[in-house]
Design a protein around this motif. Structure first.
Motif, PDB file in Angstrom:
ATOM      1  N   MET A   1      77.456  87.922  43.380  1.00 12.20           N
ATOM      2  CA  MET A   1      76.282  87.036  43.460  1.00 12.20           C
ATOM      3  C   MET A   1      75.063  87.806  43.940  1.00 12.20           C
ATOM      4  SD  MET A   1      77.806  83.578  45.242  1.00 12.20           S
ATOM      5  CE  MET A   1      76.238  82.732  45.324  1.00 12.20           C
ATOM      6  N   ASP A   2      73.926  87.515  43.337  1.00 13.64           N
ATOM      7  CA  ASP A   2      72.664  88.111  43.787  1.00 13.64           C
ATOM      8  C   ASP A   2      72.008  87.126  44.748  1.00 13.64           C
ATOM      9  OD1 ASP A   2      70.101  89.082  44.145  1.00 13.64           O
ATOM     10  OD2 ASP A   2      69.909  89.795  42.084  1.00 13.64           O
ATOM     11  N   PHE A   3      72.257  87.329  46.050  1.00 13.25           N
ATOM     12  CA  PHE A   3      71.768  86.381  47.045  1.00 13.25           C
ATOM     13  C   PHE A   3      70.241  86.353  47.103  1.00 13.25           C
ATOM     14  CE2 PHE A   3      75.906  87.723  49.199  1.00 13.25           C
ATOM     15  CZ  PHE A   3      76.619  86.710  48.593  1.00 13.25           C
ATOM     16  N   SER A   4      69.609  87.492  46.907  1.00 16.84           N
ATOM     17  CA  SER A   4      68.139  87.537  46.939  1.00 16.84           C
ATOM     18  C   SER A   4      67.555  86.690  45.829  1.00 16.84           C
ATOM     19  CB  SER A   4      67.641  88.983  46.818  1.00 16.84           C
ATOM     20  OG  SER A   4      68.005  89.732  47.951  1.00 16.84           O
ATOM     21  N   ASP A   5      68.120  86.780  44.634  1.00 12.59           N
ATOM     22  CA  ASP A   5      67.642  85.980  43.501  1.00 12.59           C
ATOM     23  C   ASP A   5      67.827  84.492  43.765  1.00 12.59           C
ATOM     24  OD1 ASP A   5      66.759  85.668  40.635  1.00 12.59           O
ATOM     25  OD2 ASP A   5      68.772  84.804  40.489  1.00 12.59           O
ATOM     26  N   ILE A   6      68.977  84.126  44.305  1.00 18.05           N
ATOM     27  CA  ILE A   6      69.236  82.714  44.603  1.00 18.05           C
ATOM     28  C   ILE A   6      68.267  82.211  45.670  1.00 18.05           C
ATOM     29  CG2 ILE A   6      70.916  81.109  45.611  1.00 18.05           C
ATOM     30  CD1 ILE A   6      73.114  82.748  44.257  1.00 18.05           C
ATOM     31  N   TYR A   7      68.018  83.040  46.685  1.00 17.41           N
ATOM     32  CA  TYR A   7      67.086  82.637  47.750  1.00 17.41           C
ATOM     33  C   TYR A   7      65.684  82.399  47.195  1.00 17.41           C
ATOM     34  CZ  TYR A   7      64.239  82.851  51.969  1.00 17.41           C
ATOM     35  OH  TYR A   7      63.340  82.563  52.961  1.00 17.41           O
ATOM     36  N   GLN A   8      65.215  83.289  46.330  1.00 14.86           N
ATOM     37  CA  GLN A   8      63.894  83.107  45.724  1.00 14.86           C
ATOM     38  C   GLN A   8      63.852  81.846  44.873  1.00 14.86           C
ATOM     39  OE1 GLN A   8      61.185  84.917  46.487  1.00 14.86           O
ATOM     40  NE2 GLN A   8      62.517  85.985  47.935  1.00 14.86           N
ATOM     41  N   ARG A   9      64.905  81.578  44.150  1.00 13.39           N
ATOM     42  CA  ARG A   9      64.959  80.354  43.319  1.00 13.39           C
ATOM     43  C   ARG A   9      64.978  79.105  44.188  1.00 13.39           C
ATOM     44  NH1 ARG A   9      69.843  81.096  39.307  1.00 13.39           N
ATOM     45  NH2 ARG A   9      69.066  79.097  38.506  1.00 13.39           N
ATOM     46  N   MET A  10      65.664  79.166  45.319  1.00 11.34           N
ATOM     47  CA  MET A  10      65.674  78.028  46.244  1.00 11.34           C
ATOM     48  C   MET A  10      64.278  77.783  46.811  1.00 11.34           C
ATOM     49  SD  MET A  10      69.282  78.632  48.265  1.00 11.34           S
ATOM     50  CE  MET A  10      69.134  77.183  49.307  1.00 11.34           C
ATOM     51  N   LYS A  11      63.555  78.873  47.121  1.00 12.66           N
ATOM     52  CA  LYS A  11      62.223  78.748  47.707  1.00 12.66           C
ATOM     53  C   LYS A  11      61.201  78.219  46.713  1.00 12.66           C
ATOM     54  CE  LYS A  11      60.220  81.835  50.249  1.00 12.66           C
ATOM     55  NZ  LYS A  11      59.744  83.160  50.750  1.00 12.66           N
ATOM     56  N   PHE A  12      61.254  78.730  45.474  1.00 11.35           N
ATOM     57  CA  PHE A  12      60.164  78.461  44.538  1.00 11.35           C
ATOM     58  C   PHE A  12      60.529  77.541  43.379  1.00 11.35           C
ATOM     59  CE2 PHE A  12      59.250  82.711  46.392  1.00 11.35           C
ATOM     60  CZ  PHE A  12      58.091  82.372  47.063  1.00 11.35           C
ATOM     61  N   GLU A  13      61.822  77.289  43.186  1.00  9.48           N
ATOM     62  CA  GLU A  13      62.233  76.461  42.052  1.00  9.48           C
ATOM     63  C   GLU A  13      63.085  75.271  42.483  1.00  9.48           C
ATOM     64  OE1 GLU A  13      64.204  78.953  39.175  1.00  9.48           O
ATOM     65  OE2 GLU A  13      62.780  80.591  39.473  1.00  9.48           O
ATOM     66  N   ALA A  14      63.181  75.047  43.797  1.00 12.20           N
ATOM     67  CA  ALA A  14      63.997  73.943  44.332  1.00 12.20           C
ATOM     68  C   ALA A  14      65.430  74.008  43.800  1.00 12.20           C
ATOM     69  CB  ALA A  14      63.361  72.589  43.989  1.00 12.20           C
ATOM     70  N   TYR A  15      65.932  75.220  43.652  1.00 12.69           N
ATOM     71  CA  TYR A  15      67.286  75.414  43.133  1.00 12.69           C
ATOM     72  C   TYR A  15      68.316  75.000  44.182  1.00 12.69           C
ATOM     73  CZ  TYR A  15      71.434  77.832  41.338  1.00 12.69           C
ATOM     74  OH  TYR A  15      72.693  78.121  40.883  1.00 12.69           O
ATOM     75  N   GLU A  16      69.362  74.322  43.734  1.00 13.67           N
ATOM     76  CA  GLU A  16      70.462  73.954  44.627  1.00 13.67           C
ATOM     77  C   GLU A  16      71.721  74.674  44.173  1.00 13.67           C
ATOM     78  OE1 GLU A  16      71.018  69.790  45.142  1.00 13.67           O
ATOM     79  OE2 GLU A  16      68.887  69.380  45.469  1.00 13.67           O
ATOM     80  N   ILE A  17      72.369  75.373  45.116  1.00 14.76           N
ATOM     81  CA  ILE A  17      73.549  76.135  44.724  1.00 14.76           C
ATOM     82  C   ILE A  17      74.712  75.189  44.440  1.00 14.76           C
ATOM     83  CG2 ILE A  17      72.787  78.094  46.115  1.00 14.76           C
ATOM     84  CD1 ILE A  17      75.055  77.519  48.069  1.00 14.76           C
ATOM     85  N   SER A  18      75.590  75.630  43.560  1.00 16.04           N
ATOM     86  CA  SER A  18      76.761  74.836  43.193  1.00 16.04           C
ATOM     87  C   SER A  18      77.843  74.982  44.259  1.00 16.04           C
ATOM     88  CB  SER A  18      77.310  75.307  41.847  1.00 16.04           C
ATOM     89  OG  SER A  18      77.826  76.635  41.971  1.00 16.04           O
ATOM     90  N   GLU A  19      78.829  74.111  44.190  1.00  9.88           N
ATOM     91  CA  GLU A  19      79.940  74.211  45.133  1.00  9.88           C
ATOM     92  C   GLU A  19      80.686  75.527  44.956  1.00  9.88           C
ATOM     93  OE1 GLU A  19      80.818  72.453  47.816  1.00  9.88           O
ATOM     94  OE2 GLU A  19      78.899  71.484  47.434  1.00  9.88           O
ATOM     95  N   GLY A  20      80.790  75.977  43.709  1.00 11.60           N
ATOM     96  CA  GLY A  20      81.444  77.245  43.449  1.00 11.60           C
ATOM     97  C   GLY A  20      80.689  78.401  44.081  1.00 11.60           C
ATOM     98  N   GLU A  21      79.356  78.379  43.980  1.00 16.97           N
ATOM     99  CA  GLU A  21      78.537  79.418  44.597  1.00 16.97           C
ATOM    100  C   GLU A  21      78.636  79.354  46.115  1.00 16.97           C
ATOM    101  OE1 GLU A  21      74.858  80.135  41.476  1.00 16.97           O
ATOM    102  OE2 GLU A  21      74.882  78.290  42.686  1.00 16.97           O
ATOM    103  N   ARG A  22      78.655  78.133  46.655  1.00 13.54           N
ATOM    104  CA  ARG A  22      78.763  77.977  48.104  1.00 13.54           C
ATOM    105  C   ARG A  22      80.091  78.544  48.622  1.00 13.54           C
ATOM    106  NH1 ARG A  22      76.045  74.313  50.897  1.00 13.54           N
ATOM    107  NH2 ARG A  22      75.882  72.919  49.103  1.00 13.54           N
ATOM    108  N   THR A  23      81.180  78.276  47.900  1.00 14.65           N
ATOM    109  CA  THR A  23      82.487  78.799  48.291  1.00 14.65           C
ATOM    110  C   THR A  23      82.491  80.319  48.233  1.00 14.65           C
ATOM    111  OG1 THR A  23      83.621  76.812  47.494  1.00 14.65           O
ATOM    112  CG2 THR A  23      84.946  78.822  47.729  1.00 14.65           C
ATOM    113  N   GLN A  24      81.918  80.878  47.164  1.00 10.92           N
ATOM    114  CA  GLN A  24      81.854  82.331  47.020  1.00 10.92           C
ATOM    115  C   GLN A  24      81.016  82.956  48.139  1.00 10.92           C
ATOM    116  OE1 GLN A  24      80.763  83.468  43.033  1.00 10.92           O
ATOM    117  NE2 GLN A  24      80.640  85.655  43.539  1.00 10.92           N
ATOM    118  N   LEU A  25      79.894  82.316  48.460  1.00 11.11           N
ATOM    119  CA  LEU A  25      79.025  82.809  49.524  1.00 11.11           C
ATOM    120  C   LEU A  25      79.728  82.741  50.878  1.00 11.11           C
ATOM    121  CD1 LEU A  25      76.352  83.657  50.845  1.00 11.11           C
ATOM    122  CD2 LEU A  25      75.572  81.286  50.629  1.00 11.11           C
ATOM    123  N   THR A  26      80.385  81.623  51.161  1.00 12.79           N
ATOM    124  CA  THR A  26      81.088  81.457  52.435  1.00 12.79           C
ATOM    125  C   THR A  26      82.188  82.503  52.589  1.00 12.79           C
ATOM    126  OG1 THR A  26      80.622  79.078  52.407  1.00 12.79           O
ATOM    127  CG2 THR A  26      82.352  79.838  53.889  1.00 12.79           C
TER     128      THR A  26
END
Length: 201
Positions: A1-26
């Motif tokens: 996972m590219d955490f930096s890309d996801i963080y930027q998308r959350m900040k500027f695109e109101a992106y919400e991570i999926s449960e699968g992404e959350r599990t992988q991140l955790t």
């Protein structure tokens, strides 16, 4: 996972991570190597913005406050705990005061910058006079260090003065500004009590 890309998308695109992404991140944050990887900085921010401060989540982030954690990564843990989740129990404030008190350790510069900013934020939010007293002492100590030509103290002093003003402005509906020089910081320092809480008699 590219955490930096996801963080930027959350900040500027109101992106919400999926449960699968959350599990992988955790699972990544729980892994042994996560405390020594720079990519954990963005991973921690994504985790805190997308999770509630449940006990197990707080415990996971707290592991990144340890002494052997890379400084930039540790600073993200401080951001997550105190700026994103705004933890404010007595023990949380004790821990934050301990983080602020370690400002003179050069290898913790990023952590100190973030901890100082979070302390000013929570001081106003919680009207916490312990934080106010500690921050007044910090400002005065850093000012003394400036007289000794301490390179470490310069950046911390300017940032502390800016944090004092910025969080006061936020709390009082005043216009925010940015500055990064000693000349701009000194007027805030000389009028420092204005930006702190009134002491109890």
């Amino acid at each position: 996972m590219d955490f930096s890309d996801i963080y930027q998308r959350m900040k500027f695109e109101a992106y919400e991570i999926s449960e699968g992404e959350r599990t992988q991140l955790t699972n990544y944050l729980k892994s042994a190597g996560s405390t020594s990887s720079p990519k954990s900085h963005a991973g921690l921010l994504v985790f805190c913005y997308s999770s509630e401060p449940a006990r197990e989540n707080v415990e996971l982030v707290r592991k990144f406050l340890a002494k052997d954690v890379e400084d930039y990564t540790r600073s993200a843990a401080v951001t997550g705990l105190y700026r994103i989740w705004k933890l404010g129990t007595t023990s949380d404030i004790d821990d934050l005061l301990d983080l602020v008190a370690l400002w003179s350790v050069e290898s913790r510069y990023s952590t100190s910058i973030v901890a100082i900013g979070c302390a000013f934020l929570l001081m106003h939010r919680l009207q916490d006079r312990r934080l106010s007293l500690a921050l007044r002492r910090l400002l005065e100590t850093l000012h003394e260090e400036l007289k000794r030509d301490s390179d470490l103290a310069v950046g911390l002093f300017v940032h502390a003065c800016w944090s004092a003003y910025d969080n006061w402005a936020l709390a009082n509906g005043q216009q925010r500004t940015h500055f990064d020089t000693i000349e701009e910081a000194l007027p805030i320092y000389w009028d420092r009590q204005k930006y702190l809480l009134e002491p109890l008699n």
